[in-house]
Write a protein that holds these residues in place. Structure first.
Motif, short mmCIF file in Angstrom:
data_model
loop_
_atom_site.label_atom_id
_atom_site.label_comp_id
_atom_site.label_asym_id
_atom_site.label_seq_id
_atom_site.Cartn_x
_atom_site.Cartn_y
_atom_site.Cartn_z
N ASN A 68 0.84 -1.20 0.00
CA ASN A 68 0.00 0.00 0.00
C ASN A 68 0.88 1.26 0.00
OD1 ASN A 68 -1.91 1.98 0.34
ND2 ASN A 68 -2.85 1.08 2.15
N MET A 69 1.53 1.49 -1.13
CA MET A 69 2.49 2.59 -1.21
C MET A 69 1.82 3.96 -1.13
SD MET A 69 5.26 1.12 -0.90
CE MET A 69 6.27 2.58 -1.01
N ALA A 70 0.57 4.07 -1.53
CA ALA A 70 -0.12 5.36 -1.40
C ALA A 70 -0.22 5.76 0.07
CB ALA A 70 -1.52 5.29 -2.02
N SER A 71 -0.53 4.81 0.95
CA SER A 71 -0.59 5.12 2.38
C SER A 71 0.80 5.39 2.95
CB SER A 71 -1.26 3.98 3.16
OG SER A 71 -2.65 4.01 2.96
N VAL A 72 1.78 4.64 2.50
CA VAL A 72 3.16 4.89 2.96
C VAL A 72 3.53 6.34 2.65
CG1 VAL A 72 5.60 4.36 2.51
CG2 VAL A 72 3.95 2.50 2.85
N ARG A 73 3.32 6.77 1.41
CA ARG A 73 3.66 8.15 1.02
C ARG A 73 2.86 9.17 1.83
NH1 ARG A 73 3.86 5.57 -3.91
NH2 ARG A 73 1.73 6.17 -4.44
N ALA A 74 1.57 8.90 2.02
CA ALA A 74 0.74 9.85 2.77
C ALA A 74 1.24 10.02 4.19
CB ALA A 74 -0.72 9.37 2.77
N PHE A 75 1.59 8.93 4.86
CA PHE A 75 2.07 9.05 6.24
C PHE A 75 3.46 9.67 6.30
CE2 PHE A 75 -1.50 6.25 7.12
CZ PHE A 75 -1.97 6.78 8.31
N GLU A 76 4.33 9.33 5.36
CA GLU A 76 5.65 9.96 5.32
C GLU A 76 5.53 11.47 5.11
OE1 GLU A 76 8.49 6.33 3.66
OE2 GLU A 76 7.76 7.83 2.24
N HIS A 77 4.66 11.89 4.19
CA HIS A 77 4.49 13.31 3.90
C HIS A 77 3.77 14.04 5.03
CE1 HIS A 77 4.87 12.25 -0.61
NE2 HIS A 77 6.04 12.54 -0.10
#
Length: 156
Positions: free
Chosen positions: A121-130
């Protein structure tokens, strides 16, 4: 502009729709569809649970776009997010996560918040990192390879 409010009993069907949406089930650790009565029981119990904080995000017009909920376990808290399928891809997750965490930390300034995310779930990974979350570790949840991201209150 998006705003948030506390979930209320009349949001039960909205949460049910979001919980059973195909992509939400795919990204969940339990992928089978949720029975309506099971959902109603969970939702009503969660609204009353002092260790659960459920936020609905909406445009100023009142159009609901998603939800974030926090489940507190002592001072260790799990965050979960879902965005309505009609509003994905609009880069709303970052603002939702940041706003939700700011509100959460105003209530529980000493908590550590964790996000458990399926590796694919890379979209969630990016959202939490950002949103200011930091990678903590890789782990498995229900035999599913996952990442754990954390954030603490930076204003305390």
């Amino acid at each position: 502009m998006i705003i948030h409010r506390l979930a209320k009993p009349t949001d039960v069907d909205l949460y049910f729709k979001w919980a059973n949406e195909d992509q939400a089930r795919k990204n969940s650790y339990s992928q089978k569809k949720i029975d309506y009565q099971t959902h109603v029981n969970w939702f009503n119990a969660s609204l009353k649970d002092e260790n659960s904080l459920m936020l609905v995000f909406e445009y100023e017009t009142g159009m609901a776009i998603g939800q974030i909920r926090f489940e507190r376990h002592n001072s260790d808290t799990i965050i979960r997010i879902s965005i309505d399928k009609d509003f994905r891809g609009r880069l709303l997750a970052k603002q939702m996560i940041m706003d939700a965490c700011e509100y959460f930390f105003s209530l529980f300034p000493g908590d550590l918040v964790r996000a458990y995310i399926r590796k694919e779930n890379m979209a969630s990974v990016r959202a939490f990192e950002h949103s200011g979350f930091t990678f903590e570790k890789e782990t498995t949840v229900n035999d599913i390879p996952s990442f754990v991201y954390t954030i603490t209150n930076t204003k305390s």
